[in-house]
Design a protein around this motif. Structure first.
Motif, PDB file in Angstrom:
ATOM      1  N   SER A  70      39.052  84.396  72.108  1.00  0.00           N
ATOM      2  CA  SER A  70      40.263  83.830  71.579  1.00  0.00           C
ATOM      3  C   SER A  70      39.964  83.682  70.051  1.00  0.00           C
ATOM      4  O   SER A  70      40.946  84.018  69.222  1.00  0.00           O
ATOM      5  CB  SER A  70      40.387  82.536  72.087  1.00  0.00           C
ATOM      6  OG  SER A  70      41.567  81.612  71.482  1.00  0.00           O
ATOM      7  N   THR A 121      39.891  87.122  68.337  1.00  0.00           N
ATOM      8  CA  THR A 121      41.090  87.708  68.011  1.00  0.00           C
ATOM      9  C   THR A 121      41.859  86.549  67.029  1.00  0.00           C
ATOM     10  O   THR A 121      42.722  87.053  66.194  1.00  0.00           O
ATOM     11  CB  THR A 121      42.142  87.312  69.175  1.00  0.00           C
ATOM     12  OG1 THR A 121      41.568  88.114  70.449  1.00  0.00           O
ATOM     13  CG2 THR A 121      43.647  87.902  69.039  1.00  0.00           C
ATOM     14  N   LYS A 122      41.746  85.107  66.822  1.00  0.00           N
ATOM     15  CA  LYS A 122      42.201  84.669  66.151  1.00  0.00           C
ATOM     16  C   LYS A 122      41.774  84.725  64.457  1.00  0.00           C
ATOM     17  O   LYS A 122      42.759  84.767  63.660  1.00  0.00           O
ATOM     18  CB  LYS A 122      41.923  83.021  66.469  1.00  0.00           C
ATOM     19  CG  LYS A 122      42.517  81.895  65.318  1.00  0.00           C
ATOM     20  CD  LYS A 122      41.961  80.478  65.602  1.00  0.00           C
ATOM     21  CE  LYS A 122      41.931  80.394  67.292  1.00  0.00           C
ATOM     22  NZ  LYS A 122      41.434  78.791  67.678  1.00  0.00           N
ATOM     23  N   LYS A 129      48.627  92.055  67.127  1.00  0.00           N
ATOM     24  CA  LYS A 129      48.103  91.916  65.688  1.00  0.00           C
ATOM     25  C   LYS A 129      47.323  93.304  65.238  1.00  0.00           C
ATOM     26  O   LYS A 129      47.259  93.463  64.028  1.00  0.00           O
ATOM     27  CB  LYS A 129      46.783  91.107  65.544  1.00  0.00           C
ATOM     28  CG  LYS A 129      47.289  89.376  66.058  1.00  0.00           C
ATOM     29  CD  LYS A 129      46.166  88.701  65.802  1.00  0.00           C
ATOM     30  CE  LYS A 129      45.736  88.464  64.500  1.00  0.00           C
ATOM     31  NZ  LYS A 129      44.841  87.437  64.450  1.00  0.00           N
ATOM     32  N   ARG A 186      47.533  89.836  73.195  1.00  0.00           N
ATOM     33  CA  ARG A 186      47.508  89.064  71.750  1.00  0.00           C
ATOM     34  C   ARG A 186      46.788  89.836  70.788  1.00  0.00           C
ATOM     35  O   ARG A 186      47.290  89.822  69.745  1.00  0.00           O
ATOM     36  CB  ARG A 186      46.880  87.589  72.082  1.00  0.00           C
ATOM     37  CG  ARG A 186      46.962  86.685  70.651  1.00  0.00           C
ATOM     38  CD  ARG A 186      46.264  85.450  71.151  1.00  0.00           C
ATOM     39  NE  ARG A 186      46.654  84.799  72.387  1.00  0.00           N
ATOM     40  CZ  ARG A 186      46.278  83.668  72.606  1.00  0.00           C
ATOM     41  NH1 ARG A 186      45.168  83.124  72.074  1.00  0.00           N
ATOM     42  NH2 ARG A 186      46.564  83.012  73.719  1.00  0.00           N
ATOM     43  N   ASP A 205      54.427  79.311  73.506  1.00  0.00           N
ATOM     44  CA  ASP A 205      53.156  79.488  72.761  1.00  0.00           C
ATOM     45  C   ASP A 205      52.572  78.171  72.391  1.00  0.00           C
ATOM     46  O   ASP A 205      51.311  77.740  72.686  1.00  0.00           O
ATOM     47  CB  ASP A 205      53.153  80.403  71.887  1.00  0.00           C
ATOM     48  CG  ASP A 205      53.457  81.965  72.159  1.00  0.00           C
ATOM     49  OD1 ASP A 205      52.813  82.099  73.396  1.00  0.00           O
ATOM     50  OD2 ASP A 205      53.521  82.704  71.450  1.00  0.00           O
TER      51      ASP A 205
END
Length: 960
Positions: A456, A459-460, A424, A420, A374
């Motif tokens: 991304s 999601t972050k 979470k 991903r 990662d």
């Protein structure tokens, strides 16, 4: 003697009535001569009377005709006078008005003023005897002050005696107002040009070539150091000598051509020249437009303006541009170097991590390995972001527009990010309008990059809740679709005052964002640049604590209207009975795109009796609905399933709506209906039924379904560590290879062997990869080779120009370092399709360890040890060569040896020693090379010390 008339004698018809009584019983009666004469006289009188009557009648007709013509002429003259837009008066010698036209009758006050003016002014004539007009002022009927032009023409008899006059009054008020306005404008323009360094002029060049200045205004002294009177001779003739004396000698000839154009060339012209003005030498811009006149003369209209300050600014801008271009080139060179220097070790790191992950390691080691992978992926993404942004800023990035399936594109991007997000605890939802075309034309790679970046970010910055991807059609004109693609999340949100700056490069909402979440702050800036390159727009809406929505709009041409759906699904009916309205709507839109009819059923109400459908989509816990309807059942679950998105459990097919993917839905429909995927077969894909996972299936490998190839490949790579890596990778793919370390040996090997492909590094000693490819293509052309050898470049330079340079050299394709198995396998499959041994191999797992025997285990050296041994051996040679270069004073050769040494050193060191080596390498490429050479032996001793420490041996003696 008396004449006797007989009945049988001829008689004129005219005499019969007169003589009819002369016959009685047909007996002759004697007539005297007097009687006959009287009769003849009577006849003559009668004829004369008839002729006179005819003449009188003709004269009367002519008189009437003349009277009618005269009346028509008078009427026409009257109409013509009435039609004139001027006042007309006819008056006798004493001035009395005899007649007027309609204008005069409508404006009696104007007529009265005209008559007063006529009586008070003697008729004036020009020297040629023509009447001369004069102006009068008067007040019109409405009280408006008017101005008129009065003109009188005498009426003369045949004898020359004056019998009266006819006068005309033309209203010239509008003309005088316009003339006054023009004077005011001209005066204003003159005042303006007198206050700015500009001169406006009009020159008339007559048929004799003499130039007359017909108009001039402006500050001539500021421009040329002369007064306007200095430039004018008698008759306003332009004096060239004083003017040319003020022009810079180098510009005199060009200035003369400017003001003396030939009549055949009437194009506007301009000139920038220098002149000595009031404040010294000035730059002047002159523009002149010639115009040919009917009499053969030429009119020149133009202006001169002082551009000294503008030229000074332009010169400053030119210098700044040159500096910027040099800086841009330096930046591009720096990026190319950094790309190569960073990607070279990344090639080893990511490649070796990939191989290491395929060896038998325990769970703890695998967790650590994933963390390292990662981090490596984040580092590579940061590098790619910086390179992309640099290419966008430099204008080097170009769109590659090709047909693509928007639903498959969304599937692929969501598949990358779904794991991903699900890790979470986030759910991922996808909704695409059924009206979205099946195939659009655009740069799908850049569209994928934009959507991947937005996903991304979502999601972050989202800790709980969900992420939603939505594609809607805003407009459709038949040829293009206006699409809006949006990504929504339930994350932390963004304050309104921070939203405007998020699209600026290297900017994030909070200073702590980079430390907490990572990233460079380039993602949204790159997205905005890419969307603008597609002539679209980006919008962001957010509220702290309530999530964020980022969407972009683009217009894309339609390549195919219908979605690529299997023919067996079209025309079928589906019933959707789900609790979530959003999931039901998204699913029904996908089903409509497949050509089905859809019915949304309320999950709270039982299905009605007699319903029929081909497919029934229900909740996983709903087992009753399928007993009430004859249909094939698909259970829709919010549980994330395997990468295929479907799973068979106890003879029941489950479809994941987290996320709901187009390809997963197609596979689910085909499997429950036991149909073949004719679309996939047409394109050479695997039957979709093979993609169904079962309860007993093991978790798939990240490199599942890698094909096994056949063939013998030549590899040209100068670095030993990279050689080891590519050898291992090709072995895993089932390929054998020969490895050479320079282009010259590669060319010799190609000439004596039959290789299936050439993989070559671009920068090698003796002969570069570019020169190698060019030389081999020339060899193929000269020998008329029946087969073109596929040549693939391996480069760490990710800039746009590298791909162009590679193809110009004759190579077929390019692979960016670090090399990874999947892209390498795809390139080989693309260029060696006939060498494919198997396209349905099992995922490479533990049973592939026969290829990797030397990479693990305690009894044999591990992967790290093997790479270290190769590095130590290669570095020993590089250090020897480096010392020889120092002794011979050859900076170029020293730079090449140091470059090779640093390329491998980055795999084992990232501290001060590496920074020192990079500084020395940079100095070797500058004018400080001679000063740097003496420092290299000290650096070589430090590298020897590092090698000894890595190998666990004391550094007892230097390498020589």
């Amino acid at each position: 003697m008396p004449t006797t008339l007989h009945p049988s004698s001829s008689r004129p018809a005219a005499l019969s009535p007169l003589l009819g009584m002369a016959w009685v019983d047909n007996q002759a009666i004697p007539v005297s001569a007097t009687t006959l004469m009287l009769a003849a006289l009577l006849i003559l009188v009668a004829v004369a009377a008839l002729g006179l009557a005819w003449l009188l009648q003709a004269q009367a007709s002519k008189t009437k005709r003349l009277q009618a013509e005269l009346l028509a002429q008078r009427t026409w003259s009257k109409s013509a006078m009435d039609a004139l837009p001027a006042l007309v008066l006819m008056h006798g010698p004493d001035g009395d008005v005899l007649d007027t036209n309609a204008y005069g009758r409508q404006h009696p006050i104007a007529a009265e003023a005209m008559l007063v003016a006529i009586k008070s002014n003697d008729l004036t004539v020009t020297p040629d005897g023509e009447p001369e007009p004069y102006e009068i002022d008067y007040t019109d009927d409405d009280g408006t002050h008017r101005q008129g032009m009065l003109w009188s023409q005498p009426l003369l008899a045949l004898s020359g005696e004056r019998t009266g006059s006819i006068s005309f009054l033309f209203d010239i008020t509008a003309f005088r107002d316009a003339e006054q306005a023009a004077r005011v404008t001209e005066r204003g323009l003159r005042e303006i040009v007198q206050r700015v360094p500009v001169a406006v002029f009009s020159i008339l060049k007559d048929t004799h070539g003499v130039r007359h200045v017909t108009f001039a205004a402006g500050d001539v002294r500021a421009l040329f150091g002369l007064e306007l009177t200095d430039l004018l001779g008698a008759g306003d003739v332009l004096q060239e000598r004083p003017l040319q004396g003020r022009i810079h000698p180098d510009d005199v000839a060009a200035f003369g051509r400017l003001i003396s154009p030939v009549t055949t060339d009437l194009k506007p012209r301009s000139l920038d020249f220098r002149a000595f003005g009031r404040e010294g030498l000035r730059w002047i811009h002159g523009t002149l437009t010639p115009q040919a006149l009917p009499d053969g003369s030429l009119r020149l209209i133009g202006y001169f303006i002082d551009t000294t300050e503008l030229n000074a600014r332009n010169e400053a801008l030119r210098i700044a541009r040159d500096v910027a271009e040099r800086a841009s080139k330096a930046k591009a060179d720096f990026l190319a170097t950094m790309s190569h220097e960073i990607r070279t070790p990344m090639n080893g790191v990511i490649g070796m991590l990939e191989l290491l992950g395929r060896t038998p390691i325990n769970a703890e080691q695998r967790e650590l390995l994933r963390a390292v992978e990662d981090s490596a992926a984040v580092l590579l993404q940061i590098l790619n972001d910086i390179l992309d942004f640099s290419k966008l800023e430099a204008g080097d990035l170009r769109l590659d527009e090709t047909p693509f399936d928007p639903r498959v594109l969304v599937d692929n991007v969501v598949s990358v990010m779904a794991s991903r997000a699900q890790a979470k605890g986030l759910s991922v939802h996808v909704a695409i309008d059924a009206t979205v075309a099946g195939s659009l034309v655009g740069d799908n790679v850049r569209l994928r990059q934009i959507l991947l970046n937005l996903l991304s970010n979502a999601t972050k910055f989202t800790e709980r809740g969900s992420i939603a991807v939505r594609v809607v059609v805003l407009a459709d004109d038949g040829a293009q679709q206006h699409l809006r693609v949006s990504v929504s999340d339930t994350g932390i949100g963004i304050p309104r005052e921070k939203q405007a700056i998020l699209f600026n490069p290297f900017t994030q909402a909070e200073a702590s964002t980079s430390r907490r979440y990572g990233g460079t702050g380039l993602g949204l800036a790159i997205c905005r640049h890419l969307v603008q390159l597609m002539e679209g727009s980006v919008e962001l809406s957010s509220e702290p604590g309530h999530g964020t929505t980022v969407g972009f709009e683009v217009r894309l041409p339609v390549e195919r209207r219908e979605a690529a759906a299997p023919a067996g699904l079209r025309g079928r009916h589906a019933v959707v009975r789900l609790v979530s309205a959003d999931t039901g709507t998204a699913l029904s839109e996908h089903l409509k795109s497949l050509g089905m009819t859809v019915e949304l059923a309320d999950s709270a109400a039982p299905l009605r009796e007699g319903m029929a459908a081909s497919l029934l989509f229900v909740e996983p816990a709903d087992t009753e609905s399928e007993t009430r309807i004859s249909a094939h059942v698909v259970a829709v679950t919010d549980e994330p399933l395997l990468s295929t998105g479907i799973e068979l459990r106890q003879e029941r097919l489950f479809l994941s709506a987290n996320p709901l993917k187009w390809q997963s839905l197609v596979r689910a429909c085909l499997n429950v209906l036991e149909l073949r995927d004719d679309v996939a077969e047409t394109h050479g894909l695997h039957p979709s039924s093979e993609a169904v996972a079962t309860d007993a299936d093991p978790p798939p490998s990240s490199l599942a379904d890698l094909p096994t190839h056949r063939g013998h490949i030549l590899v040209a790579e100068d670095h030993p560590v990279s050689q080891k890596l590519i050898l291992r990778q090709l072995a895993i793919l089932g390929l054998s290879c020969d490895v050479v370390d320079n282009g010259r040996d590669a060319l010799e090997a190609l000439s004596g062997n039959d290789y299936a492909m050439l993989l070559t590094d671009c920068n090698m000693p003796l002969m570069s990869g570019y020169e190698l490819a060019t030389a081999w293509r020339k060899h193929e052309a000269e020998n008329r080779s029946p087969r073109r050898l596929p040549i693939i470049a391996m480069t760490a330079n990710a800039l746009a120009g590298e791909a162009v340079r590679v193809r110009n050299a004759g190579m077929d394709d390019v692979l960016s370092k670090p090399l990874q198995l999947l892209p390498l396998s795809q390139k080989i499959s693309q260029w060696l399709p006939e060498q494919l041994a198997s396209t349905s191999a099992s995922p490479l797992g533990l049973h592939d360890l026969g290829l990797l025997t030397g990479l693990a285990g305690d009894e044999v050296p591990g992967l790290y040890d093997e790479m270290l041994q190769a590095f130590s051996s290669a570095s020993h040679d590089d250090l020897v060569e480096l010392r020889h270069c120092v002794e011979s004073g050859d900076p170029a050769a020293a730079a090449l040896s140091l470059h090779r040494l640093l390329g491998a050193l980055q795999l084992f060191s990232n501290g001060a020693l590496l920074d020192q080596g990079r500084g020395l390498l940079e100095a070797l490429h500058t004018g400080q090379a001679r000063e740097v050479l003496p420092q290299l032996p000290s650096f070589a001793r430090d590298v020897e010390l590092l090698l000894s420490n890595l190998n666990g041996q004391p550094a007892d003696k230097p390498v020589n």
